[in-house]
Design a protein around this motif. Structure first.
Motif, short mmCIF file in Angstrom:
data_model
loop_
_atom_site.label_atom_id
_atom_site.label_comp_id
_atom_site.label_asym_id
_atom_site.label_seq_id
_atom_site.Cartn_x
_atom_site.Cartn_y
_atom_site.Cartn_z
N GLY A 674 92.49 7.72 56.14
CA GLY A 674 92.50 6.92 57.36
C GLY A 674 92.41 5.45 57.00
N TYR A 704 96.81 7.25 57.90
CA TYR A 704 96.71 7.31 59.35
C TYR A 704 96.07 6.03 59.90
N GLN A 707 92.28 5.55 62.00
CA GLN A 707 91.40 6.69 61.75
C GLN A 707 90.33 6.34 60.73
N PHE A 711 88.75 12.26 61.16
CA PHE A 711 89.85 12.01 62.09
C PHE A 711 89.51 12.55 63.48
N GLU A 716 93.98 14.15 64.21
CA GLU A 716 93.34 15.30 63.58
C GLU A 716 94.27 16.51 63.59
#
Length: 742
Positions: A674, A704, A707, A711, A716
């Motif tokens: 993330g 991501y 995030q 997540f 997620e």
């Protein structure tokens, strides 16, 4: 600053009787197919009463109950067994517990000292709920977020942290008083920990101040992060990314300077406790004596080999040492202690190699050992001077003892511990205060969600807490089995496995191994888990994979002496256990040893990278989520606890870091991170990817935006879809190999 209290909100109150031995029932639709949809729409997860909080006298229990799309705070009168809804949450939402270090308690609400009201934090503001009348008064309406609100002992005031300063609310007049005024959120914080304390010492609980018993003073933290390095967390979804600068001390760098002060509300002056001349220490816990005559502070040296319980005078700030706990490697900090009303101290120690509880006199002299369970104490639940009882949770000896938990009762006077639970599996207790004798008993095992009930002091069930079964029945899901496997040097390692439910005798199946690793870690548990990760593992078993986990010799199962095997060197002990797992799996007639994958997150992501770079060819494919790639990138408190200071262990840091051996990667890898991860920063994965790129080694990656370390939301689900696709391509059950075994 003076502000008025705002509007009153009326609440609809519903009376509900919850008969003993029953739960609310409703007509269930036909069970859906077990898919990712079922995981993320909640069909595979049961609903139960959550966020339970006992009233001060222990006769009422508040909890959150969800019914359909609505949820509310309910209050249960334990003696009558009747519960009622007192606060409909409606459009309100709870602050996420791990969002940042400005969080209140996990429950999100608390009882007033007289048991007549609840203080709740919803969105960014505070509400006072009259339990009997079913009304709520909004206490604050500010753009700034209030954190960690706490009643004064007499219930007439509420202290809260706003903009990193302590503020006092008078509930009768509605006025506010600012108690500290130099907090800025970057360098200075008053009454609230910074990130590294919040994460590594307080277990993501934003505790930073403590009322004195009579309510005339507040002990509080003051953090100065001026010398702590800053890491940029960028929101990349913008033409010009927004940057949040996080104070984050990496291993070997400067820590925050921390003080504990006692602020007198009558005059506003602060007395700073004299906790030692060295500033490079950790002030890890703070408590008041019951009569307000002393403040207790737990002081930990930076090497974390020496923990001292200090008793400090709140008037002049002078401190003396009562108890000293030392280890050659490191001392594990714990919440499993209690300072009794008469000044005696229940204290945890791993001096024997396993955590047990000990009783000390008010002047710090050892009186007796209180517990002698075969394995170790897992947690202290309560110590009641009136009854003389201690309630604690413990686990048994290796090899599988720590997979389960049992609740015990023993006496402050010593003697044999009595088990209060009889069922195998995972037992937990939440003991009511006030000497009522009530306690919540939660139970489950790996394949059954279990139940939560309220018991009395005799162990009799008084009332069952509400629950609603999942749409998909647990017995319809693939089942875990617990086992032991041969480990290094003749040891037995704890493991668990799920076989494909349609397993055929003449076929070999691919394997997905899940692991974590690290000192005191544990993934082999006899406990129901319905997180997306746990349900996804069962989904993959249903799709034709063997799912397998094994814990290493440094895990919880082997106590403090086991943990110490990882001192100054990560990776080797963990890898040895995973290789033992591969050897065991390869011996099974239904396993295709050429199609074994492995994955983990955070510490498990680190160990995944270490495994692939130090044992190439053992695994066919792997997913490393949010991994630490270079140990010097992680924070001071956690990393130096186990690895020591980088200046004293440069070789250990170098050889333990997967980044050092990245060019040895030969297997298929998906690395995930993330971009807003404030725990394991994304530069870990970026650095690893850069080294793979320089070496011309192929890999897959998924980064991501927005995030954090865990997540949430659509990301997620997207992650598990991506992992499913990755393992399907690398270890597809469609390519099973026929076995020569019958």
């Amino acid at each position: 600053m003076i502000r008025g209290v705002t509007a009153t909100v009326c609440l609809f109150v519903i009376l509900v009787a919850t008969p003993r031995g029953t739960a609310r029932q409703q007509e269930q639709p036909a069970p859906p197919t077990f898919t990712l949809d079922a995981i993320f729409d909640g069909a595979a997860a049961a609903t139960s009463a959550s966020r339970p909080v006992w009233s001060p006298d222990g006769t009422q229990l508040a909890y959150v109950w969800e019914e359909g799309d609505s949820s509310a705070i309910w209050v249960l009168d334990v003696e009558s067994g009747k519960a009622r809804s007192v606060f409909g949450l409606g459009d309100f939402s709870w602050a996420e517990r791990d969002a940042d270090p400005t969080q209140i308690s996990e429950a999100g609400y608390q009882w007033a000292p007289d048991g007549q009201a609840l203080l709740a934090q919803l969105e960014t503001d505070l509400y006072l709920i009259d339990v009997a009348a079913g009304t709520a008064r909004r206490l604050t309406e500010t753009a700034e977020r209030e954190s960690d609100p706490r009643f004064s002992p007499d219930g007439t005031q509420v202290a809260v942290v706003r903009d990193f300063d302590l503020v006092l609310l008078d509930l009768e007049s509605g006025t506010e008083r600012v108690l500290t005024d130099d907090g800025d959120g970057d360098r200075i914080r008053n009454g609230i920990p910074d990130w590294v304390y919040w994460e590594e010492l307080w277990g993501r609980e934003g505790r930073g101040y403590w009322w004195s018993p009579e309510g005339g003073s507040i002990a509080y933290y003051r953090f100065d992060d001026s010398d702590v390095g800053r890491y940029p967390l960028a929101n990349q979804v913008a033409p010009y990314p927004d940057v949040t600068w996080q104070r984050y001390p990496t291993a070997g760098t400067k820590n925050p300077t921390v003080q504990v002060g006692v602020l007198r509300l009558a005059g506003g002056a602060t007395t700073w406790l004299q906790t030692g001349s060295r500033s490079d220490i950790y002030l890890a816990r703070v408590d008041w004596a019951e009569d307000g005559s002393a403040v207790y502070v737990q002081r930990l040296n930076r090497d974390q080999t020496r923990l001292e319980l200090l008793q400090c005078d709140p008037e002049d700030g002078r401190c003396k040492t009562l108890i000293t706990e030392e280890q050659r490697t490191w001392v594990n900090l714990s919440d499993d202690y209690e300072i009794l009303d008469d000044g005696r101290i229940v204290w945890p120690s791993e001096r024997s190699g396993w955590k047990q509880l000990y009783l000390y006199s008010p002047d710090g002299a050892l009186i007796r050992q209180l517990t002698r369970v075969p394995g170790a104490v897992a947690s202290l639940e309560s110590a009641d001077e009136k009854s003389g009882d201690i309630i604690f949770t413990a686990f048994g000896a290796p090899p599988l003892g720590a997979a389960r938990r049992e609740v015990y009762r023993t006496s402050l006077e010593g003697g044999e511990a009595e088990s209060l639970t009889t069922a195998d599996g995972w037992n937990v207790a939440d003991v009511a205060p006030g000497g009522s004798g009530y306690w919540i008993h939660g139970w489950s095992d790996a394949n059954r969600p279990g139940e939560s009930v309220v018991r009395n002091a005799d162990g009799k069930v008084v009332v069952e807490l509400p629950s609603k079964a999942a749409t998909i029945a647990p017995e319809d899901l693939p089942a875990w089995e617990l086992l032991t496997i041969p480990g290094p040097n003749g040891s037995k390692l704890p493991a668990r496995m799920i076989r494909p439910p349609d397993q055929k005798a003449n076929e070999r199946y691919p394997v997905i191994m899940y692991h974590y690793g690290g000192p005191g870690s544990q993934v082999v548990v006899d406990r129901w888990e319905d997180s997306p990760r746990s349900l996804w593992l069962k989904l993959m078993a249903q799709r034709g994979y063997v799912v397998f986990s094994v814990d290493n010799l440094g895990s919880t199962f082997f106590g403090k002496r086991g943990e110490d095997r990882l001192h100054r060197r990560f990776g080797e002990v963990e890898l040895a256990a995973q290789r033992a797992g591969v050897d065991y799996l390869s011996s099974l007639p239904f396993v295709d040893a050429k199609r074994i994958g492995i994955w983990g997150w955070s510490g498990g992501g680190f160990n995944t990278l270490y495994s692939l770079t130090h044992a190439p060819g053992v695994w066919r494919a792997a997913v490393a989520g949010a991994p630490v790639a270079d140990l010097t990138f992680y924070d001071t408190i956690w990393m130096e606890r186990y690895m020591d200071h980088p200046a004293d262990n440069a070789e250990g840091y170098r050889d333990s870091s997967p980044l050092t051996a990245a060019d040895k990667l030969r297997d298929r890898l998906l690395i995930v991170h993330g971009l807003a991860d404030d725990n394991v920063h994304p530069n870990n994965s970026v650095a690893f990817v850069a080294k793979l790129t320089d070496a011309g080694i192929p890999f897959e990656s998924a980064f991501y935006p927005k995030q954090k370390h865990g997540f949430r939301g659509p990301a997620e689900r997207h992650l598990y879809e991506r992992m499913t696709d990755f393992f399907e391509r690398a270890l597809s059950p469609e390519q099973r190999v026929k076995s020569s075994h019958p």
